[in-house]
Design a protein around this motif. Structure first.
Motif, PDB file in Angstrom:
ATOM      1  N   ASN A 160      36.102  28.652  55.116  1.00  0.00           N
ATOM      2  CA  ASN A 160      35.158  28.606  54.120  1.00  0.00           C
ATOM      3  C   ASN A 160      34.905  29.833  53.253  1.00  0.00           C
ATOM      4  N   SER A 161      34.559  30.975  53.745  1.00  0.00           N
ATOM      5  CA  SER A 161      34.342  32.072  53.155  1.00  0.00           C
ATOM      6  C   SER A 161      35.470  32.755  52.247  1.00  0.00           C
ATOM      7  N   PHE A 162      36.580  32.308  52.599  1.00  0.00           N
ATOM      8  CA  PHE A 162      37.805  32.667  51.653  1.00  0.00           C
ATOM      9  C   PHE A 162      37.887  31.745  50.666  1.00  0.00           C
ATOM     10  N   GLU A 163      37.430  30.693  50.943  1.00  0.00           N
ATOM     11  CA  GLU A 163      37.469  29.436  49.754  1.00  0.00           C
ATOM     12  C   GLU A 163      36.774  29.696  48.893  1.00  0.00           C
ATOM     13  N   ALA A 164      35.431  29.909  49.137  1.00  0.00           N
ATOM     14  CA  ALA A 164      34.447  30.539  48.113  1.00  0.00           C
ATOM     15  C   ALA A 164      34.609  31.485  47.458  1.00  0.00           C
ATOM     16  N   LEU A 165      35.163  32.783  48.014  1.00  0.00           N
ATOM     17  CA  LEU A 165      35.373  33.833  47.471  1.00  0.00           C
ATOM     18  C   LEU A 165      36.143  34.041  45.916  1.00  0.00           C
ATOM     19  N   PRO A 166      37.376  33.194  45.621  1.00  0.00           N
ATOM     20  CA  PRO A 166      37.680  33.619  44.250  1.00  0.00           C
ATOM     21  C   PRO A 166      36.720  32.948  43.234  1.00  0.00           C
ATOM     22  N   PHE A 167      35.919  31.883  43.370  1.00  0.00           N
ATOM     23  CA  PHE A 167      35.178  31.576  42.351  1.00  0.00           C
ATOM     24  C   PHE A 167      33.891  32.635  42.031  1.00  0.00           C
ATOM     25  N   PHE A 168      33.744  33.023  43.353  1.00  0.00           N
ATOM     26  CA  PHE A 168      32.680  34.279  43.264  1.00  0.00           C
ATOM     27  C   PHE A 168      32.707  35.474  42.370  1.00  0.00           C
ATOM     28  N   ILE A 169      34.118  35.695  42.840  1.00  0.00           N
ATOM     29  CA  ILE A 169      34.642  37.056  41.953  1.00  0.00           C
ATOM     30  C   ILE A 169      34.684  36.686  40.672  1.00  0.00           C
ATOM     31  N   GLY A 170      35.484  35.421  40.513  1.00  0.00           N
ATOM     32  CA  GLY A 170      35.733  35.179  39.015  1.00  0.00           C
ATOM     33  C   GLY A 170      34.317  35.209  37.933  1.00  0.00           C
ATOM     34  N   ALA A 171      33.376  34.478  38.805  1.00  0.00           N
ATOM     35  CA  ALA A 171      32.209  34.343  38.097  1.00  0.00           C
ATOM     36  C   ALA A 171      31.371  35.734  37.736  1.00  0.00           C
ATOM     37  N   VAL A 172      31.374  36.640  38.865  1.00  0.00           N
ATOM     38  CA  VAL A 172      30.901  37.924  38.771  1.00  0.00           C
ATOM     39  C   VAL A 172      31.675  38.798  37.351  1.00  0.00           C
ATOM     40  N   ILE A 173      32.948  38.873  37.474  1.00  0.00           N
ATOM     41  CA  ILE A 173      33.744  39.405  36.572  1.00  0.00           C
ATOM     42  C   ILE A 173      33.511  38.736  35.111  1.00  0.00           C
ATOM     43  N   ILE A 174      33.430  37.440  35.228  1.00  0.00           N
ATOM     44  CA  ILE A 174      33.270  36.914  33.902  1.00  0.00           C
ATOM     45  C   ILE A 174      31.907  37.160  33.153  1.00  0.00           C
ATOM     46  N   ALA A 175      30.945  37.174  34.066  1.00  0.00           N
ATOM     47  CA  ALA A 175      29.588  37.446  33.575  1.00  0.00           C
ATOM     48  C   ALA A 175      29.379  38.794  33.185  1.00  0.00           C
ATOM     49  N   HIS A 176      30.017  39.819  33.850  1.00  0.00           N
ATOM     50  CA  HIS A 176      30.135  41.252  33.440  1.00  0.00           C
ATOM     51  C   HIS A 176      30.766  41.313  32.068  1.00  0.00           C
ATOM     52  N   GLN A 177      32.007  40.519  32.046  1.00  0.00           N
ATOM     53  CA  GLN A 177      32.635  40.948  30.710  1.00  0.00           C
ATOM     54  C   GLN A 177      31.930  40.377  29.473  1.00  0.00           C
ATOM     55  N   LEU A 178      30.959  39.011  29.710  1.00  0.00           N
ATOM     56  CA  LEU A 178      30.519  38.426  28.657  1.00  0.00           C
ATOM     57  C   LEU A 178      28.887  39.124  28.362  1.00  0.00           C
ATOM     58  N   GLY A 179      28.719  40.261  29.013  1.00  0.00           N
ATOM     59  CA  GLY A 179      27.398  40.923  28.755  1.00  0.00           C
ATOM     60  C   GLY A 179      26.181  40.485  29.264  1.00  0.00           C
ATOM     61  N   ALA A 180      26.380  39.616  30.599  1.00  0.00           N
ATOM     62  CA  ALA A 180      24.986  38.972  31.234  1.00  0.00           C
ATOM     63  C   ALA A 180      24.171  39.945  31.281  1.00  0.00           C
TER      64      ALA A 180
END
Length: 134
Positions: free
Chosen positions: A66-86
């Protein structure tokens, strides 16, 4: 906030990436010194050995998956938030909260507290969605 050039949220990505390894280690805990003939850890066939485990070892292995399954969404969310200037503070707090919830989730999974585990999983998902929209 930055530490060694990385934001707290990026450090949380590193921690989240290590959680599956922690779960795998937990599933194998105490079995390295036991001979394979007596059910000890089989490094020649680790997936087969893990598939045969029961109780808390099997749940630790499931938490790994489950930790592997949850990882891509978390990584993507953090990167997108950084890129969008959160807001960095908001992003750091949410990412840290996500890690705390995932750690608690793993503990509840191994302890076989299914309802609490499911609530924590849901809260971590909500935190991850909040990161995405931060």
């Amino acid at each position: 906030m930055k530490l060694a050039g990385l934001t707290v949220a990026y450090w949380c990505v590193l921690v989240a990436s290590l959680l599956p390894i922690v779960c795998a280690g937990l599933a194998k805990w105490g079995m390295f010194g036991t001979p394979r003939s007596k059910g000890g850890y089989d490094n020649h066939h680790p997936r087969q050995w893990l598939a045969k485990q029961t109780d808390w070892r099997a749940r630790a292995n499931a938490a790994q998956a489950n930790s592997f399954e949850a990882l891509p969404f978390f990584i993507g969310a953090v990167i997108i938030a950084h890129q969008l200037g959160a807001s960095q503070l908001r992003l750091d707090v949410l990412a840290f909260l996500y890690i705390v919830l995932r750690l608690l989730y793993i503990m509840m999974y191994v302890a076989d507290l299914a309802t609490v585990r499911s609530v924590l999983w849901t809260l971590a998902l909500v935190a991850n969605i909040a990161i995405l929209f931060a």
